[in-house]
Design a protein around this motif. Structure first.
Motif, PDB file in Angstrom:
ATOM      1  N   LEU A 223      43.397  36.191  47.376  1.00 18.62           N
ATOM      2  CA  LEU A 223      42.198  37.393  47.449  1.00 18.62           C
ATOM      3  C   LEU A 223      41.728  37.977  46.082  1.00 18.62           C
ATOM      4  CD1 LEU A 223      42.908  39.305  50.978  1.00 18.62           C
ATOM      5  CD2 LEU A 223      41.120  37.695  50.633  1.00 18.62           C
ATOM      6  N   ARG A 224      40.917  38.774  45.860  1.00 20.05           N
ATOM      7  CA  ARG A 224      40.431  39.557  44.246  1.00 20.05           C
ATOM      8  C   ARG A 224      39.573  40.479  44.921  1.00 20.05           C
ATOM      9  NH1 ARG A 224      37.708  34.145  41.020  1.00 20.05           N
ATOM     10  NH2 ARG A 224      36.813  34.011  42.876  1.00 20.05           N
ATOM     11  N   PRO A 225      39.892  41.660  45.549  1.00 21.12           N
ATOM     12  CA  PRO A 225      39.660  42.544  46.110  1.00 21.12           C
ATOM     13  C   PRO A 225      38.620  43.132  45.248  1.00 21.12           C
ATOM     14  CG  PRO A 225      42.049  43.097  46.329  1.00 21.12           C
ATOM     15  CD  PRO A 225      41.601  40.965  45.842  1.00 21.12           C
ATOM     16  N   TRP A 226      38.674  43.415  44.075  1.00 20.76           N
ATOM     17  CA  TRP A 226      37.586  43.919  42.871  1.00 20.76           C
ATOM     18  C   TRP A 226      36.175  42.939  42.648  1.00 20.76           C
ATOM     19  CZ3 TRP A 226      41.322  40.646  41.920  1.00 20.76           C
ATOM     20  CH2 TRP A 226      41.733  39.525  41.648  1.00 20.76           C
ATOM     21  N   LEU A 227      36.256  42.029  43.412  1.00 14.33           N
ATOM     22  CA  LEU A 227      35.482  41.281  43.415  1.00 14.33           C
ATOM     23  C   LEU A 227      34.331  41.376  45.028  1.00 14.33           C
ATOM     24  CD1 LEU A 227      35.775  37.979  41.165  1.00 14.33           C
ATOM     25  CD2 LEU A 227      35.009  40.005  40.196  1.00 14.33           C
ATOM     26  N   GLY A 228      34.884  41.539  45.513  1.00 14.97           N
ATOM     27  CA  GLY A 228      34.545  42.277  47.287  1.00 14.97           C
ATOM     28  C   GLY A 228      34.218  41.054  47.687  1.00 14.97           C
ATOM     29  N   ARG A 229      33.766  40.652  49.443  1.00 14.00           N
ATOM     30  CA  ARG A 229      34.622  40.145  50.041  1.00 14.00           C
ATOM     31  C   ARG A 229      34.165  38.933  49.900  1.00 14.00           C
ATOM     32  NH1 ARG A 229      35.081  43.109  54.934  1.00 14.00           N
ATOM     33  NH2 ARG A 229      34.824  45.382  54.833  1.00 14.00           N
ATOM     34  N   ASP A 230      33.421  38.593  48.644  1.00  9.52           N
ATOM     35  CA  ASP A 230      33.017  37.088  48.512  1.00  9.52           C
ATOM     36  C   ASP A 230      33.949  36.855  47.682  1.00  9.52           C
ATOM     37  OD1 ASP A 230      30.802  36.981  50.487  1.00  9.52           O
ATOM     38  OD2 ASP A 230      29.589  37.854  48.613  1.00  9.52           O
ATOM     39  N   GLY A 231      34.970  37.012  46.790  1.00  9.83           N
ATOM     40  CA  GLY A 231      35.710  37.001  45.942  1.00  9.83           C
ATOM     41  C   GLY A 231      37.168  36.194  46.457  1.00  9.83           C
ATOM     42  N   ARG A 232      37.158  35.392  47.046  1.00  6.31           N
ATOM     43  CA  ARG A 232      38.175  35.065  47.065  1.00  6.31           C
ATOM     44  C   ARG A 232      38.211  33.667  47.101  1.00  6.31           C
ATOM     45  NH1 ARG A 232      40.179  33.575  53.818  1.00  6.31           N
ATOM     46  NH2 ARG A 232      42.108  32.028  52.757  1.00  6.31           N
ATOM     47  N   GLU A 233      39.422  33.112  46.196  1.00  6.00           N
ATOM     48  CA  GLU A 233      39.277  31.707  45.557  1.00  6.00           C
ATOM     49  C   GLU A 233      40.945  30.750  46.519  1.00  6.00           C
ATOM     50  OE1 GLU A 233      39.816  30.853  40.828  1.00  6.00           O
ATOM     51  OE2 GLU A 233      41.217  32.179  41.828  1.00  6.00           O
ATOM     52  N   ASP A 234      39.843  30.469  47.169  1.00  4.86           N
ATOM     53  CA  ASP A 234      40.809  28.551  47.360  1.00  4.86           C
ATOM     54  C   ASP A 234      42.097  28.607  47.015  1.00  4.86           C
ATOM     55  OD1 ASP A 234      40.085  29.866  50.104  1.00  4.86           O
ATOM     56  OD2 ASP A 234      38.066  28.739  49.693  1.00  4.86           O
ATOM     57  N   GLY A 235      42.787  27.232  47.035  1.00  4.64           N
ATOM     58  CA  GLY A 235      43.825  26.562  46.981  1.00  4.64           C
ATOM     59  C   GLY A 235      45.225  27.493  45.913  1.00  4.64           C
ATOM     60  N   CYS A 236      44.883  28.882  45.922  1.00  2.50           N
ATOM     61  CA  CYS A 236      46.680  29.018  45.267  1.00  2.50           C
ATOM     62  C   CYS A 236      47.809  29.162  46.034  1.00  2.50           C
ATOM     63  CB  CYS A 236      46.248  30.592  45.488  1.00  2.50           C
ATOM     64  SG  CYS A 236      47.503  31.547  43.600  1.00  2.50           S
ATOM     65  N   ASP A 237      48.173  28.291  44.982  1.00  2.00           N
ATOM     66  CA  ASP A 237      49.541  27.497  45.806  1.00  2.00           C
ATOM     67  C   ASP A 237      50.655  29.032  44.850  1.00  2.00           C
ATOM     68  OD1 ASP A 237      49.754  27.163  43.236  1.00  2.00           O
ATOM     69  OD2 ASP A 237      50.441  24.673  44.340  1.00  2.00           O
ATOM     70  N   ARG A 238      50.654  29.828  44.114  1.00  2.00           N
ATOM     71  CA  ARG A 238      51.748  30.472  43.507  1.00  2.00           C
ATOM     72  C   ARG A 238      52.656  31.513  44.095  1.00  2.00           C
ATOM     73  NH1 ARG A 238      50.601  30.839  38.143  1.00  2.00           N
ATOM     74  NH2 ARG A 238      48.668  29.539  37.770  1.00  2.00           N
ATOM     75  N   PRO A 239      53.855  31.839  44.162  1.00  2.00           N
ATOM     76  CA  PRO A 239      54.615  33.077  45.320  1.00  2.00           C
ATOM     77  C   PRO A 239      54.347  34.160  44.754  1.00  2.00           C
ATOM     78  CG  PRO A 239      56.133  32.132  42.872  1.00  2.00           C
ATOM     79  CD  PRO A 239      54.550  30.903  43.281  1.00  2.00           C
ATOM     80  N   LEU A 240      54.157  34.782  46.406  1.00  2.00           N
ATOM     81  CA  LEU A 240      53.421  36.533  46.252  1.00  2.00           C
ATOM     82  C   LEU A 240      54.197  36.983  45.634  1.00  2.00           C
ATOM     83  CD1 LEU A 240      51.583  36.784  49.325  1.00  2.00           C
ATOM     84  CD2 LEU A 240      50.528  37.359  47.160  1.00  2.00           C
ATOM     85  N   ARG A 241      55.060  38.776  44.980  1.00  2.00           N
ATOM     86  CA  ARG A 241      55.364  39.244  44.864  1.00  2.00           C
ATOM     87  C   ARG A 241      54.925  40.149  45.181  1.00  2.00           C
ATOM     88  NH1 ARG A 241      58.256  38.846  40.131  1.00  2.00           N
ATOM     89  NH2 ARG A 241      59.803  40.149  40.272  1.00  2.00           N
ATOM     90  N   VAL A 242      56.450  41.340  45.584  1.00  2.00           N
ATOM     91  CA  VAL A 242      55.595  43.178  45.911  1.00  2.00           C
ATOM     92  C   VAL A 242      55.703  43.795  44.685  1.00  2.00           C
ATOM     93  CG1 VAL A 242      56.078  44.535  47.873  1.00  2.00           C
ATOM     94  CG2 VAL A 242      56.630  41.779  48.313  1.00  2.00           C
ATOM     95  N   LEU A 243      54.494  44.505  44.684  1.00  4.76           N
ATOM     96  CA  LEU A 243      54.889  45.496  43.709  1.00  4.76           C
ATOM     97  C   LEU A 243      54.244  46.981  44.042  1.00  4.76           C
ATOM     98  CD1 LEU A 243      52.803  43.539  41.635  1.00  4.76           C
ATOM     99  CD2 LEU A 243      54.933  43.836  41.271  1.00  4.76           C
TER     100      LEU A 243
END
Length: 621
Positions: A223-243
């Motif tokens: 998800l890329r919320p700064w680019l709006g609803r169409d900003g999603r980029e599929d295929g990311c397998d990087r781990p998530l971190r809580v900030l």
């Protein structure tokens, strides 16, 4: 829905109007902050609400000032730069922001849900049940590929159950009613409890663990919320971190900068640059005709030959820049851009009316004052720097490597954005180079306590950090760390700290610019800030021989002792990723906005040596 805030100087926040009544400014920030602090993709707190700065596709730059710096435009692949728009509060122009995170909690009734589900309208920041002011979620999740998302409260709570309990108790995510409360018994995450109306409850303890999300099989959705609803980029397998929402790790700017040096410092070149679309690639006759129509050939101004020469020079340099686009991603202190600047800083550029943005002269004083270790001093009485935002990263700061380039997030969704946000700053400074003979003797020393050995330890830690972030560790380029880099960088920090005390500048108003390679050993210390702190004057005077000798002696005496000694001086490693040796906040670290290497690669032992004399200091030899 996107809203706007102008890039100005007034930081007062105002509430947005409803869409039917038009947009109203939420607040404002300085233009420089749009490059360094609150750029595209950064979260910003305005009053009691939280927003994220939208992509460049949404910015209204129709009335924004245009900047040109050919040495940056080619490598960055853009046609021009724009100052962040500074619209009036009610004009509807400015920089768009979007609400993020959308999850809010009520401190009174403890409800935890999306803002629009509280029942008071999409822009009303109050609880529909009890009327209390709502609080944006303190936590978000991100990956080091730049993606950002809401903290998955429901998943965190329900996926922690074992398989048997999960089979016995089902809970519909869409209909679940969550609550969030702080028990107040402790300031840790153990005291923050999430509960669901299905009966499940649990604290957020452990959420900040490196593998916390992966252990619950919660992956990145791109998800890329700064680019709006169409900003999603599929295929990311990087781990998530809580900030935490306000964490500095949530947004690291990737900024490219360049000085306006000959021939770009001249007024004529600036005129040609502003009209480049009418002049570049045109015949001599067309250039002469255009210059005549613009009044450039009037008596006392320029000749047709001078204009044609300026156009051809601009064409040639632009072509050279396009042939080497990867140079902008190289290690900055040794890049081609820095080599060009180094040559100009070592030469004299006199103070003439035509030299609008660059004046560099030797000291005027004829005093025979020796400054040990310094070969050349040049007074840069006038300089212009253009700083452009070319992307950003999360979790880890930008790196000069292929992995670092892949981690950099996009500023716009579409490919048709041919500009980047940038600012220009005018300042002054002092350029210093080290004595090459003395430097060669000092670098050539070998042994377990030599400068080379200390630099090797930092270089080893740097390469280990690069490999840990790379997708393929075998492709990691060698670290550029050398004893020369550590020496010059620490020298710059020591002198800036001293000058901030002598001249009255805050350290954040002074900057360093390093020039380090096999045949370069220089540093430019300068004021280049767009606010009033950059216009105090006095830095150039510090380059006069007597003043420089005095300030250098004082700076070396100041860093020879640290209140954290002997721990600081004897540390085997310190700082982020163990990229420092003898360096801490009590001696040579200063605001990261002034340091181009994020307060890493520092070792004051290389300046003054160790107390036992085993490590030779460059200035104590």
């Amino acid at each position: 829905m996107a809203r706007r805030f102008p890039a100005g100087t007034n930081t007062t926040a105002t509430a947005p109007r409803r869409e039917s009544a038009g947009r109203k400014a939420l607040g404002s920030v300085r233009r420089a902050q749009q490059i360094t602090t609150y750029g595209v993709g950064a979260m910003i707190a305005i009053g009691d609400q939280s927003f994220i700065v939208s992509g460049l596709d949404s910015w209204d730059v129709s009335e924004a000032d245009t900047l040109h710096e050919p040495r940056l435009e080619g490598p960055l692949g853009v046609d021009h730069f724009c100052l962040p728009p500074a619209g009036e509060a009610d004009s509807g122009r400015g920089v768009k922001v979007r609400r993020f995170p959308e999850t809010y909690s009520c401190p009174s009734c403890e409800a935890l849900r999306r803002l629009r589900d509280f029942g008071n309208g999409r822009n009303d920041n109050s609880c529909g049940d009890c009327g209390s002011k709502l609080t944006p979620s303190r936590f978000v999740v991100a990956c080091d590929g730049g993606h950002l998302a809401e903290f998955p409260y429901w998943d965190w709570l329900h996926r922690r159950r074992d398989e048997e309990r999960r089979a016995q108790h089902s809970c519909d995510r869409r209909r679940a009613r969550l609550s969030l409360r702080s028990e107040g018994r402790t300031a840790s995450l153990q005291g923050i409890v999430v509960a669901c109306d299905c009966g499940e409850s649990g604290s957020l303890e452990g959420a900040f663990g490196r593998d916390a999300m992966a252990s619950l099989r919660i992956g990145c959705l791109g998800l890329r919320p700064w680019l709006g609803r169409d900003g999603r980029e599929d295929g990311c397998d990087r781990p998530l971190r809580v900030l935490q929402r306000g964490s500095s790790a949530a947004w690291f700017p990737a900024v490219a900068s360049a000085l306006s040096i000959p021939p770009w410092h001249r007024r004529l070149t600036q005129l040609v640059e502003r009209q480049r679309r009418h002049l570049l690639g045109k015949t001599d006759a067309r250039i002469r005709e255009f210059a005549h129509d613009e009044g450039w050939l009037a008596p006392g101004r320029y000749s047709a030959e001078e204009v044609i020469e300026a156009v051809r020079t601009l064409e040639g340099v632009a072509a050279d820049a396009e042939r080497d686009p990867d140079d902008i991603d190289a290690f900055a202190p040794g890049s081609r851009l820095r080599r060009e600047e180094y040559r100009q800083l070592c030469a004299e550029t006199p103070e003439l009316p035509e030299n609008e943005h660059f004046v560099c002269v030797p000291p005027a004083s004829t005093e025979k004052v020796s400054v040990p270790g310094i070969e050349r001093t040049m007074l840069v009485k006038r300089l212009r720097e253009v700083r452009a935002l070319r992307g950003f990263t999360r979790i880890e700061p930008p790196a000069d490597s292929e992995a670092g380039r892949r981690r950099r997030a996009r500023l716009a969704l579409g490919p048709d954005v041919d500009w980047l946000p940038a600012i220009e700053v005018i300042g002054e400074g002092v350029f210093l180079t080290l004595d090459p003979e003395r430097l060669g003797r000092w670098e050539s020393r070998r042994g377990p306590s030599s400068p080379h050995a200390r630099a090797e330890a930092v270089r080893h830690n740097h390469e280990r950090a690069l490999r840990s972030r790379a997708e393929d560790p075998l492709t990691v380029a060698p670290s550029p760390v050398t004893s020369r880099l550590l020496l010059l960088h620490t020298f710059a920090h020591a002198l800036i700290t001293e000058w901030s005390l002598d001249c009255g500048y805050p350290a954040s108003a002074l900057r360093e610019r390093l020039y380090v390679d096999d045949d370069m050993a220089g540093v430019l210390l300068y004021t280049a800030t767009s606010d009033s702190a950059g216009s105090l004057g006095g830095i150039v005077a510090q380059g006069e021989p007597a003043a420089l000798a005095a300030s250098l002696r004082s700076a070396l005496a100041r860093v020879s002792w640290c209140s954290a000694d002997p721990l600081c001086m004897e540390a085997d490693a310190s700082g982020v990723d163990s990229l420092n040796l003898a360096a801490c906040h009590a001696c040579v670290l200063f605001p990261e906005t002034s340091c181009e290497l994020n307060n890493t690669f520092l070792d004051r032992a290389l300046l003054i040596g160790t107390p036992d004399g085993e490590v030779p200091g460059f200035f104590s030899a």
